[in-house]
Scaffold this active site. Structure first.
Site, PDB file in Angstrom:
ATOM      1  N   PRO A  95       0.841  -1.202   0.000  1.00  0.00           N
ATOM      2  CA  PRO A  95       0.000   0.000   0.000  1.00  0.00           C
ATOM      3  C   PRO A  95       0.871   1.246   0.000  1.00  0.00           C
ATOM      4  O   PRO A  95       2.024   1.216   0.427  1.00  0.00           O
ATOM      5  CB  PRO A  95      -0.787  -0.124   1.310  1.00  0.00           C
ATOM      6  CG  PRO A  95       0.107  -0.912   2.207  1.00  0.00           C
ATOM      7  CD  PRO A  95       0.833  -1.882   1.320  1.00  0.00           C
ATOM      8  N   ASP A  96       0.306   2.334  -0.472  1.00  0.00           N
ATOM      9  CA  ASP A  96       1.014   3.610  -0.493  1.00  0.00           C
ATOM     10  C   ASP A  96       0.800   4.292   0.857  1.00  0.00           C
ATOM     11  O   ASP A  96      -0.112   5.105   1.033  1.00  0.00           O
ATOM     12  CB  ASP A  96       0.475   4.473  -1.640  1.00  0.00           C
ATOM     13  CG  ASP A  96       1.200   5.811  -1.768  1.00  0.00           C
ATOM     14  OD1 ASP A  96       2.279   5.962  -1.162  1.00  0.00           O
ATOM     15  OD2 ASP A  96       0.677   6.698  -2.465  1.00  0.00           O
TER      16      ASP A  96
END
Length: 306
Positions: free
Chosen positions: A60-61
């Site tokens: 995930p960012d």
């Protein structure tokens, strides 16, 4: 087809091309192949983002990707394209001292511009819903900008500093977004970047129309795909980025094909939907292998008459 980028365009030329023109369009890339394919199209610059590169690594960012991973990607993209590269540095990976050193390495790795946002270092992607957003103060982010500018100057480099504000995501007004961006420009930022998830596009358009500085405005209008680039440019934007469409297209295609392959008796049914081996090989320069091998062969020994 020779897939190697030409090297005659200097870093200074890339910088001038990036900053002097208006109405430019960039595209997000996340690996060497996407950089190669983007370079075949009439884009003005490439965008290397934490969203796409995190996703390409299965992450995930959320501030997980570090400076070294992004530096490696910048080097890979530079090896495969001669277009200017704008690098998403999130909040800079640390305090101004860390930013100073990372920006130096970004410039040495081939970045034409770096973008630093006024999020805390423990950021969450602006496209993720459900988070309460807080920003660092404008003064703190101005210090980051000054550190980045000093890094470029100290190595006599050619690189733009793009200061990004997430003011709209933190529920601030257009006036606050403009005030923050003005403070960053006063600190030396070469361009502004404003992010918004307002699906009407009004926040973005109001910001652009209210921006009275001559510095460029970068936008990634992911949440307003219905608004034409011409309208954004007319409002005052200078650079529009199709930031993540390539990654999302790859995600959809791979997911669809893999699901089919898991149940089909053979791969024949999906061959018409995917690139041929020949097409992929041509884009990565496989047709040059034989030529290179001949070039490297030892010359034949001359025959001697007896």
């Amino acid at each position: 087809m020779n897939n190697e980028p030409t090297n005659h365009v200097s870093a200074l030329d890339k910088l001038r091309r990036l900053v002097e023109a208006r109405g430019q369009t960039g595209v997000g890339v996340h690996d060497g192949l996407s950089a190669l394919l983007a370079s075949k199209c009439p884009f003005d610059f490439l965008w290397v983002s934490s969203f796409c590169n995190s996703a390409a690594m299965g992450l995930p960012d959320a501030g997980i990707l570090g400076a070294e991973e992004m530096l490696g990607m910048v080097r890979l993209v530079r090896r495969n394209s001669n277009l200017p590269i704008v690098v998403d540095m999130d909040a800079g990976y640390g305090d101004p001292l860390k930013i100073y050193h990372v920006v130096k390495e970004m410039v040495r790795s081939g970045a034409s511009a770096v973008c630093i946002e006024d999020n805390p270092v423990s950021k969450r992607c602006s496209l993720y819903d459900g988070y309460e957003r807080t920003l660092v103060t404008a003064e703190e982010h101005a210090a980051r900008v000054r550190a980045a500018k000093a890094a470029v100057a100290d190595i006599d480099g050619h690189c733009l500093i793009v200061a990004r504000t997430e003011a709209f995501l933190a529920c601030h007004s257009v006036e606050e977004a403009l005030l923050r961006s003005t403070a960053y420009a006063d600190a030396g930022a070469d361009a502004a970047f404003v992010q918004s998830v307002d699906g009407t596009g009004q926040e973005i358009l109001d910001f652009c129309r209210g921006w009275e500085r001559r510095t460029p405005i970068f936008l990634a209008p992911t949440r307003i795909p219905h608004i034409p680039k011409t309208e954004l440019f007319a409002a005052g934007a200078s650079h529009v980025i199709h930031a993540n469409q390539g990654l999302r297209a790859a995600h959809a295609a791979i997911d669809r094909v893999f699901r089919s392959l898991a149940t089909l008796p053979s791969s024949g049914a999906i061959e018409g939907e995917i690139s041929s081996v020949k097409q992929v090989s041509a884009d990565v320069g496989a047709n040059r292998i034989e030529k290179l091998e001949r070039m490297f062969e030892s010359p034949s020994e001359p025959s001697h008459a007896i």
